[in-house]
Design an enzyme around this catalytic site. Structure first.
Site, PDB file in Angstrom:
ATOM      1  N   ASN A  62       0.827  -1.205   0.000  1.00 36.67           N
ATOM      2  CA  ASN A  62       0.000   0.000   0.000  1.00 36.67           C
ATOM      3  C   ASN A  62       0.858   1.249   0.000  1.00 36.67           C
ATOM      4  OD1 ASN A  62       0.514  -0.924   2.667  1.00 36.67           O
ATOM      5  ND2 ASN A  62      -1.200   0.230   3.501  1.00 36.67           N
ATOM      6  N   GLU A  64       0.379   5.108   0.706  1.00 34.46           N
ATOM      7  CA  GLU A  64      -0.536   6.119   1.250  1.00 34.46           C
ATOM      8  C   GLU A  64      -0.099   7.522   0.836  1.00 34.46           C
ATOM      9  OE1 GLU A  64      -0.976   5.254   5.444  1.00 34.46           O
ATOM     10  OE2 GLU A  64      -2.178   3.476   4.988  1.00 34.46           O
ATOM     11  N   CYS A  73      -4.236   0.636  -2.444  1.00 31.56           N
ATOM     12  CA  CYS A  73      -4.041  -0.629  -1.727  1.00 31.56           C
ATOM     13  C   CYS A  73      -2.949  -1.482  -2.381  1.00 31.56           C
ATOM     14  CB  CYS A  73      -5.323  -1.457  -1.740  1.00 31.56           C
ATOM     15  SG  CYS A  73      -6.688  -0.764  -0.827  1.00 31.56           S
ATOM     16  N   GLU A  75      -2.958  -4.661  -3.103  1.00 32.32           N
ATOM     17  CA  GLU A  75      -3.425  -5.598  -4.137  1.00 32.32           C
ATOM     18  C   GLU A  75      -3.495  -4.927  -5.498  1.00 32.32           C
ATOM     19  OE1 GLU A  75      -4.701  -5.001  -1.169  1.00 32.32           O
ATOM     20  OE2 GLU A  75      -5.876  -6.684  -0.398  1.00 32.32           O
TER      21      GLU A  75
HETATM   22  N1  THU Z   1      -5.330  -1.626   2.431  1.00 30.04           N
HETATM   23  C1  THU Z   1      -4.749  -2.421   1.485  1.00 30.04           C
HETATM   24  O1  THU Z   1      -3.624  -2.174   1.039  1.00 30.04           O
HETATM   25  N2  THU Z   1      -5.457  -3.498   1.052  1.00 30.04           N
HETATM   26  C2  THU Z   1      -6.710  -3.828   1.476  1.00 30.04           C
HETATM   27  O2  THU Z   1      -7.317  -4.745   0.939  1.00 30.04           O
HETATM   28  C3  THU Z   1      -7.313  -3.092   2.580  1.00 30.04           C
HETATM   29  C4  THU Z   1      -6.643  -1.858   2.984  1.00 30.04           C
HETATM   30  C5  THU Z   1      -4.581  -0.463   2.894  1.00 30.04           C
HETATM   31  C6  THU Z   1      -5.176   0.871   2.513  1.00 30.04           C
HETATM   32  C7  THU Z   1      -4.613   1.778   3.582  1.00 30.04           C
HETATM   33  O3  THU Z   1      -3.323   2.197   3.169  1.00 30.04           O
HETATM   34  C8  THU Z   1      -4.462   0.864   4.792  1.00 30.04           C
HETATM   35  O4  THU Z   1      -4.529  -0.461   4.305  1.00 30.04           O
HETATM   36  C9  THU Z   1      -5.541   1.054   5.855  1.00 30.04           C
HETATM   37  O5  THU Z   1      -6.810   0.955   5.300  1.00 30.04           O
END
Ligand code: THU
Length: 160
Positions: A62, A64, A73, A75
Site C-alpha cells: 500500500n 498512502e 491498496c 493488491e
Molecule cells: N489496504 C490495502 O492495502 N489493502 C486492502 O485490501 C485493505 C486496505 C490499505 C489501505 C490503507 O493504506 C491501509 O490499508 C488502511 O486501510
C-alpha cells in the site's frame, strides 16, 4: 418473492506446512512486500504478491498519501503492475498479508471491495480463476477465485 442463497467456499489452514512450496514462497513474498509499504498514516502495512503463469512473482504494497484518497491498496498496486507489464500473461494467484506495530496480523484480512472488483476484471479478462491466499500468523484462508468473495458481481455482461 424468491429468496436466493449464494454459497461461497473458503478453506482455512492452520500452518504454512500444509501448503505447496510455490504458495509458501508467494506468501513469503507478500510478507516481504508488506515490510516495504508506505503507510505512515494508518501504520497498517499491507503486502501482496501476484503469481503469473510464467512463474514471475510481482510484489506490491500500500502506498498512502497525505491526501488520503490518493493512496492505493497493495493488491491493486501489484495487479496493475502485473497487467501493465504482462498484459497477456494469466494471473494464477495472489497472496496478501499485513504488518502492524504488533507484527504480522494473526487473522487473515480479506481484500477491500475495490481490490476485489479489480481482481475480478483480471480473472474475467483471462477466463481463469485467481487463487487467493490470505495470510495471518494463526490462520491462512484460501479461496479458489474472486467469485468466492463476489458471487453476485458487476461485470462486462451488464454493459451489453
Ligand atoms: N489496504 C490495502 O492495502 N489493502 C486492502 O485490501 C485493505 C486496505 C490499505 C489501505 C490503507 O493504506 C491501509 O490499508 C488502511 O486501510
Amino acid at each position: 418473492m424468491n429468496k436466493r442463497e449464494i454459497k461461497s467456499t473458503l478453506i482455512d489452514y492452520n500452518s504454512l506446512a500444509e501448503l505447496d512450496s510455490k504458495y509458501r514462497e508467494l506468501i513469503q513474498k507478500a510478507k516481504e512486500a508488506a515490510e516495504k509499504a508506505y503507510a505512515p498514516y494508518s501504520k497498517f502495512r499491507v503486502g501482496a504478491a501476484v503469481l503469473l503463469e510464467n512463474d514471475v512473482i510481482i510484489q506490491g504494497n500500500n502506498q498512502e498519501n497525505s491526501a488520503y484518497p490518493s493512496g492505493l491498496c497493495a493488491e491493486r498496486v501489484a495487479i496493475f503492475y502485473a497487467n501493465s507489464n504482462y498484459p497477456n500473461v494469466t494471473i494464477k494467484a495472489i497472496a496478501v498479508t499485513a504488518n502492524t506495530e504488533k507484527g504480522f496480523i494473526k487473522e487473515p484480512i480479506p481484500p477491500c471491495g475495490s481490490c476485489l472488483q479489480v481482481m475480478l476484471e483480471s480473472e474475467n479478462r483471462r477466463q481463469n480463476p485467481i487463487k487467493v491466499l490470505l495470510y495471518g500468523e494463526d490462520k491462512i484462508t484460501v479461496a479458489e477465485g474472486i467469485k468466492q468473495f463476489l458471487p453476485f458481481n458487476f461485470n462486462k455482461e451488464m454493459l451489453k
